[in-house]
Write an enzyme that holds these catalytic residues in place. Structure first.
Site, PDB file in Angstrom:
ATOM      1  N   ASP A  16       0.818  -1.227   0.000  1.00 38.64           N
ATOM      2  CA  ASP A  16       0.000   0.000   0.000  1.00 38.64           C
ATOM      3  C   ASP A  16       0.846   1.269   0.000  1.00 38.64           C
ATOM      4  O   ASP A  16       0.521   2.247  -0.675  1.00 38.64           O
ATOM      5  CB  ASP A  16      -0.875   0.082   1.269  1.00 38.64           C
ATOM      6  CG  ASP A  16      -2.001  -0.925   1.278  1.00 38.64           C
ATOM      7  OD1 ASP A  16      -2.207  -1.621   0.278  1.00 38.64           O
ATOM      8  OD2 ASP A  16      -2.670  -1.019   2.332  1.00 38.64           O
ATOM      9  N   HIS A  17       1.914   1.261   0.811  1.00 35.81           N
ATOM     10  CA  HIS A  17       2.618   2.530   0.995  1.00 35.81           C
ATOM     11  C   HIS A  17       3.573   2.862  -0.140  1.00 35.81           C
ATOM     12  O   HIS A  17       4.061   3.990  -0.229  1.00 35.81           O
ATOM     13  CB  HIS A  17       3.261   2.583   2.378  1.00 35.81           C
ATOM     14  CG  HIS A  17       2.201   2.595   3.437  1.00 35.81           C
ATOM     15  ND1 HIS A  17       1.173   3.519   3.435  1.00 35.81           N
ATOM     16  CD2 HIS A  17       1.939   1.757   4.470  1.00 35.81           C
ATOM     17  CE1 HIS A  17       0.350   3.269   4.443  1.00 35.81           C
ATOM     18  NE2 HIS A  17       0.791   2.196   5.072  1.00 35.81           N
ATOM     19  N   HIS A  50      -4.743  -3.006   0.247  1.00 36.91           N
ATOM     20  CA  HIS A  50      -6.012  -2.551   0.843  1.00 36.91           C
ATOM     21  C   HIS A  50      -6.610  -1.530  -0.110  1.00 36.91           C
ATOM     22  O   HIS A  50      -6.054  -0.450  -0.304  1.00 36.91           O
ATOM     23  CB  HIS A  50      -5.712  -1.924   2.214  1.00 36.91           C
ATOM     24  CG  HIS A  50      -6.931  -1.509   2.978  1.00 36.91           C
ATOM     25  ND1 HIS A  50      -6.875  -1.073   4.272  1.00 36.91           N
ATOM     26  CD2 HIS A  50      -8.247  -1.459   2.637  1.00 36.91           C
ATOM     27  CE1 HIS A  50      -8.095  -0.771   4.714  1.00 36.91           C
ATOM     28  NE2 HIS A  50      -8.946  -0.991   3.724  1.00 36.91           N
ATOM     29  N   ARG A  52      -9.032   1.032  -0.381  1.00 38.62           N
ATOM     30  CA  ARG A  52      -9.867   1.810   0.537  1.00 38.62           C
ATOM     31  C   ARG A  52     -10.942   2.547  -0.234  1.00 38.62           C
ATOM     32  O   ARG A  52     -10.768   2.887  -1.400  1.00 38.62           O
ATOM     33  CB  ARG A  52      -9.010   2.806   1.319  1.00 38.62           C
ATOM     34  CG  ARG A  52      -8.016   2.140   2.252  1.00 38.62           C
ATOM     35  CD  ARG A  52      -7.311   3.180   3.099  1.00 38.62           C
ATOM     36  NE  ARG A  52      -8.203   3.720   4.093  1.00 38.62           N
ATOM     37  CZ  ARG A  52      -8.167   3.411   5.396  1.00 38.62           C
ATOM     38  NH1 ARG A  52      -7.256   2.586   5.859  1.00 38.62           N
ATOM     39  NH2 ARG A  52      -9.036   3.927   6.230  1.00 38.62           N
ATOM     40  N   ARG A  56      -7.093   6.248  -1.294  1.00 37.91           N
ATOM     41  CA  ARG A  56      -5.974   7.135  -0.945  1.00 37.91           C
ATOM     42  C   ARG A  56      -4.622   6.562  -1.375  1.00 37.91           C
ATOM     43  O   ARG A  56      -3.661   7.296  -1.518  1.00 37.91           O
ATOM     44  CB  ARG A  56      -5.967   7.443   0.540  1.00 37.91           C
ATOM     45  CG  ARG A  56      -5.554   6.279   1.410  1.00 37.91           C
ATOM     46  CD  ARG A  56      -5.389   6.694   2.842  1.00 37.91           C
ATOM     47  NE  ARG A  56      -6.666   6.999   3.460  1.00 37.91           N
ATOM     48  CZ  ARG A  56      -6.867   6.919   4.776  1.00 37.91           C
ATOM     49  NH1 ARG A  56      -5.884   6.596   5.584  1.00 37.91           N
ATOM     50  NH2 ARG A  56      -8.047   7.176   5.284  1.00 37.91           N
ATOM     51  N   GLU A  77      -7.454  -6.623   1.136  1.00 36.78           N
ATOM     52  CA  GLU A  77      -8.104  -6.122   2.357  1.00 36.78           C
ATOM     53  C   GLU A  77      -9.173  -5.139   1.927  1.00 36.78           C
ATOM     54  O   GLU A  77      -8.912  -4.261   1.099  1.00 36.78           O
ATOM     55  CB  GLU A  77      -7.101  -5.367   3.223  1.00 36.78           C
ATOM     56  CG  GLU A  77      -6.036  -6.207   3.837  1.00 36.78           C
ATOM     57  CD  GLU A  77      -5.021  -5.326   4.576  1.00 36.78           C
ATOM     58  OE1 GLU A  77      -5.210  -4.104   4.661  1.00 36.78           O
ATOM     59  OE2 GLU A  77      -4.039  -5.888   5.038  1.00 36.78           O
ATOM     60  N   THR A 108      -5.784   1.201   9.502  1.00 32.02           N
ATOM     61  CA  THR A 108      -6.842   0.425  10.150  1.00 32.02           C
ATOM     62  C   THR A 108      -6.603   0.427  11.654  1.00 32.02           C
ATOM     63  O   THR A 108      -5.554  -0.016  12.111  1.00 32.02           O
ATOM     64  CB  THR A 108      -6.835  -1.015   9.607  1.00 32.02           C
ATOM     65  OG1 THR A 108      -6.730  -0.955   8.194  1.00 32.02           O
ATOM     66  CG2 THR A 108      -8.088  -1.755   9.994  1.00 32.02           C
ATOM     67  N   GLU A 158      -7.206 -12.941  10.924  1.00 35.42           N
ATOM     68  CA  GLU A 158      -5.928 -12.233  11.046  1.00 35.42           C
ATOM     69  C   GLU A 158      -5.985 -11.496  12.367  1.00 35.42           C
ATOM     70  O   GLU A 158      -6.822 -10.601  12.560  1.00 35.42           O
ATOM     71  CB  GLU A 158      -5.708 -11.265   9.885  1.00 35.42           C
ATOM     72  CG  GLU A 158      -4.371 -10.528  10.032  1.00 35.42           C
ATOM     73  CD  GLU A 158      -3.963  -9.711   8.823  1.00 35.42           C
ATOM     74  OE1 GLU A 158      -4.362 -10.050   7.687  1.00 35.42           O
ATOM     75  OE2 GLU A 158      -3.227  -8.724   9.015  1.00 35.42           O
ATOM     76  N   HIS A 198      -0.206  -6.143  11.501  1.00 35.26           N
ATOM     77  CA  HIS A 198      -0.334  -4.726  11.860  1.00 35.26           C
ATOM     78  C   HIS A 198       0.767  -4.311  12.822  1.00 35.26           C
ATOM     79  O   HIS A 198       0.875  -4.858  13.914  1.00 35.26           O
ATOM     80  CB  HIS A 198      -1.703  -4.372  12.461  1.00 35.26           C
ATOM     81  CG  HIS A 198      -2.085  -2.963  12.112  1.00 35.26           C
ATOM     82  ND1 HIS A 198      -1.543  -1.878  12.737  1.00 35.26           N
ATOM     83  CD2 HIS A 198      -2.886  -2.467  11.150  1.00 35.26           C
ATOM     84  CE1 HIS A 198      -2.024  -0.777  12.194  1.00 35.26           C
ATOM     85  NE2 HIS A 198      -2.837  -1.111  11.216  1.00 35.26           N
ATOM     86  N   GLY A 220       3.533  -4.427   6.140  1.00 31.85           N
ATOM     87  CA  GLY A 220       3.604  -3.392   5.123  1.00 31.85           C
ATOM     88  C   GLY A 220       4.553  -2.264   5.454  1.00 31.85           C
ATOM     89  O   GLY A 220       5.646  -2.150   4.896  1.00 31.85           O
TER      90      GLY A 220
HETATM   91  N1  PXP Z   1      -3.043  -6.428   8.135  1.00 37.65           N
HETATM   92  C1  PXP Z   1      -4.113  -5.598   8.025  1.00 37.65           C
HETATM   93  C2  PXP Z   1      -5.487  -6.199   8.113  1.00 37.65           C
HETATM   94  C3  PXP Z   1      -3.955  -4.223   7.805  1.00 37.65           C
HETATM   95  O1  PXP Z   1      -5.032  -3.425   7.698  1.00 37.65           O
HETATM   96  C4  PXP Z   1      -2.644  -3.708   7.677  1.00 37.65           C
HETATM   97  C5  PXP Z   1      -2.450  -2.251   7.386  1.00 37.65           C
HETATM   98  O2  PXP Z   1      -2.898  -1.987   6.103  1.00 37.65           O
HETATM   99  C6  PXP Z   1      -1.570  -4.608   7.776  1.00 37.65           C
HETATM  100  C7  PXP Z   1      -1.792  -5.947   8.024  1.00 37.65           C
HETATM  101  C8  PXP Z   1      -0.154  -4.141   7.644  1.00 37.65           C
HETATM  102  O3  PXP Z   1       0.166  -3.297   8.697  1.00 37.65           O
HETATM  103  P1  PXP Z   1       1.547  -2.527   8.702  1.00 37.65           P
HETATM  104  O4  PXP Z   1       1.546  -1.621   7.501  1.00 37.65           O
HETATM  105  O5  PXP Z   1       1.536  -1.807  10.003  1.00 37.65           O
HETATM  106  O6  PXP Z   1       2.625  -3.582   8.606  1.00 37.65           O
END
Ligand code: PXP
Length: 247
Positions: A16-17, A50, A52, A56, A77, A108, A158, A198, A220
């Protein structure tokens, strides 16, 4: 890392990032699709994105291309809204992870409230499973939510590791870790596949991977942050090493 009975802990890389940086200028670079190719070359086991509601970071185009190009597993996601369900049924990723979503949040923030929305989530889950999409529910390490996930017929949970990852003291981290351990045990007993994610990074991931019931982690922000400095392939390889896996 290999573990008795369940085998190896899979690493899903959330790109995502990479898209967040692209959207900062609204152009084409850097491309999360290219990042996914590099993450797979470095040995990851899945790609997570994800989509969204406010688009974004990840765009519909990224999802459509990754469905065709990802060689591992594509995990989408998404919020359990009618629009997103339509998209999932059309694209058919390997897995859908249902997450709560609020427009104003940075990321999230909490797990899905499964226990209070059982009827709706049961319908959504069976619609997706009937389309041969695996369904995972992103939940806090809370036994009621785990049991409710089983009752709605999900394939996997998860477990939200955010509170463990963000704990400011060792005692708080241990308390949160204990909840994750218990939730993982109960989930496995209920025959749910157990995933975690997360806030996991190069320092806190190993303890999570050592929980025998956890067969996959989704990571992520820490990987993309490191990739900005050292490159995607090296960042993914170093995460596999931090997880205790040999390449
Ligand atoms: N799992 C889920 C369900 C998430 O929403 C996220 C964030 O998008 C992640 C994992 C990954 O989290 P992080 O970017 O903090 O590693």
């Amino acid at each position: 890392m290999f573990k008795s009975g369940t085998g190896y802990t899979r690493l899903g890389v959330n790109v995502d990032h990479v898209a967040t940086i692209r959207q900062a200028r609204g152009g084409q670079n850097p491309d999360p699709v290219e990042a996914a190719v590099l993450a797979e070359l470095a040995g990851c086991d899945g790609i997570t994105i994800h989509l969204r509601e406010d688009r974004r970071h990840i765009q519909d185009r990224d999802l459509a291309i990754l469905k065709r190009t990802a060689k591992t597993r594509l995990n989408l996601e998404m919020a359990a809204t009618q629009d997103m369900i339509k998209i999932a049924l059309d694209i058919k990723p390997h897995t859908v992870t249902l997450v709560p979503e609020r427009r104003e949040e940075l990321t999230t923030e909490g797990g899905l409230e499964v226990a209070m929305n059982m009827d709706y989530l049961k319908k959504v889950t069976s619609l997706l499973i009937d389309a041969e999409i695996k369904v995972s529910l992103f939940v806090d390490p809370d036994l009621d939510q785990i049991k409710a996930s089983h009752r709605v017929g999900a394939n996997a949970v998860e477990i939200h590791t955010g509170k463990y990852a963000e704990a400011k003291t060792k005692a708080r981290a241990e308390e949160e870790y204990g909840k994750i351990v218990n939730a993982a045990k109960v989930a496995q007993k209920l025959k749910l596949e157990v995933i975690a994610g997360h806030g996991l990074d190069y320092h806190n991931v190993r303890a999570i991977v050592e929980i025998p019931e956890i067969v996959e982690v989704n990571i992520g922000h820490s990987i993309v942050s490191r990739a900005v400095l050292v490159g995607m392939e090296r960042a993914v390889r170093e995460m596999k090493m931090a997880m205790g896996g040999l390449l």
